[in-house]
Design an enzyme around this catalytic site. Structure first.
Site, PDB file in Angstrom:
ATOM      1  CB  SER A  41     -18.121 -10.359  36.031  1.00  0.00           C
ATOM      2  OG  SER A  41     -18.704 -11.205  36.987  1.00  0.00           O
ATOM      3  CE1 TYR A  66     -15.552  -8.049  39.853  1.00  0.00           C
ATOM      4  CE2 TYR A  66     -17.329  -9.665  40.024  1.00  0.00           C
ATOM      5  CZ  TYR A  66     -16.154  -9.223  39.425  1.00  0.00           C
ATOM      6  OH  TYR A  66     -15.600  -9.939  38.405  1.00  0.00           O
ATOM      7  CE  LYS A  90     -14.610  -6.686  36.635  1.00  0.00           C
ATOM      8  NZ  LYS A  90     -13.379  -6.666  35.830  1.00  0.00           N
TER       9      LYS A  90
END
Ligand code: UDP
Length: 326
Positions: A115, A139, A143
């Site tokens: 991402s 988040y 990742k």
């Protein structure tokens, strides 16, 4: 066969369809926590959890897996700030379980859904793959942690991987088979369409004082069908030995503001709805736009379906066809 973790989810389901079209045999691996059983559509499927190594071991033992596309994970920025433990558990620990299962079974090829959240607030846009990675939420950090693990599995165990860093995935399958359906929904385009459909009384514009041309956040919206084709091209290149293990941005190279999205939705749906200006949402950088040269150079991939109108039209078409949303 190609194991597709999260193959019943939003981007996973579109990619399973693209894999089949390209002649691959996908195996969906999903725990159906957020994935949809209705998205299986006859594809072989294994109900399992990436956090459960026994589930992974059984899937790898039962099927002849040649490569893995790894979509399964948690992807809500706000939730990650409130419950970071869920993000490190699923995205990092679950990911490590997958890497270990692959190592045990000698499966070398992995494409990972990463991402633009791994970059954090960019120092400049467009953002190239070499931009510093300083995520500003769990988040993005989870990742990034998995990206780092892949790199060291590559060094130590010969893993061949691509880390595909998506910008803002949006839109739906042109034939209306799949689309975006999250619960709760936090993403701009589905929320705008819910307002257009009269299901929500209004849409909120989260911040109007950003240093952008119209004061609202700018994002690089990439059509989910373009993401799917990038995965297929990446897998072919990786398995064909034509590409080195690396990270690649997937975006269009240009951005749209929140106001532009709302205007396009009004025009395309022919529906008017109220847009309320509110305060910023914590953790939103003003502008995120991909530098896309590497995807073109390494994979020969560019976005072809990703104009804002096409994205909104396809999402509206899918949502209108399926009673679940409206
Ligand atoms: N956004 C908004 N109203 C909403 C949801 C999102 O104005 O109800 C904005 C948000 O601040 C961001 C952009 O729309 O600038 C895209 O947000 P989304 O949640 O779709 O994706 P993200 O960029 O967080 O991955």
């Amino acid at each position: 066969m190609i194991l597709v973790t999260g193959g019943a989810g939003y981007i996973g389901s579109h990619t399973v369809k693209a894999l089949k079209k390209a002649g691959f045999q996908p195996l969906i691996f999903d725990n159906f926590s957020t994935g949809h059983r209705a998205f299986i559509k006859g594809t072989p499927a294994f109900e399992g959890d990436i956090c459960n190594s026994d589930d992974l071991a059984r899937a790898f033992a039962e099927y002849p897996i040649d490569g893995v596309l790894h979509f399964a994970g948690r992807a809500l920025v706000g939730e990650s700030i409130e419950k970071p433990e869920l993000y490190y558990e699923t995205n990092l620990h679950g990911g490590l379980s997958l890497l270990n299962a692959m190592k045990t079974c000698g499966v070398k090829f992995l494409i990972f859904s990463s991402s633009c959240a791994t970059y954090g607030t960019p120092q400049q846009v467009p953002i190239s793959e070499d931009h510093a990675q300083n995520p500003i939420n769990p988040y993005g950090d989870s990742k990034l942690a998995f990206e780092r693990a892949m790199r060291w599995f590559h060094e130590a165990h010969g893993l061949r991987y691509l880390s595909l860093r998506y910008f803002n995935a949006a839109g739906a399958d042109a034939e209306g088979e799949f689309g975006e359906d999250h619960d709760p929904e936090t993403h701009l385009i589905p929320l705008v369409l819910k307002a257009a459909a009269g299901r929500h009384p209004e849409v909120k514009i989260l911040g109007t004082d950003y240093p952008t041309p119209d004061g609202t956040c700018v994002r690089d919206y990439i059509h989910v069908t373009d993401l799917a084709s990038a995965h297929v091209m990446g897998l072919e290149a990786l398995m064909g030995g034509r590409v080195e293990s690396q990270a690649i941005n997937l975006g269009t190279g240009s951005g749209c503001s929140v106001r532009e999205v709302i205007e396009a939705a009004r025009r395309i749906t022919g529906k008017d709805f109220f847009a309320r200006e509110t305060a910023r949402r914590p953790g939103d950088p003003p502008a995120l736009i991909a530098a896309v040269d590497r995807a073109k150079k390494v994979l020969g991939w560019t976005a072809v379906e990703s104009g804002l109108d096409n994205i909104i039209r396809s999402a509206w078409n899918w949502a209108s066809k399926t009673n679940q949303a409206w």
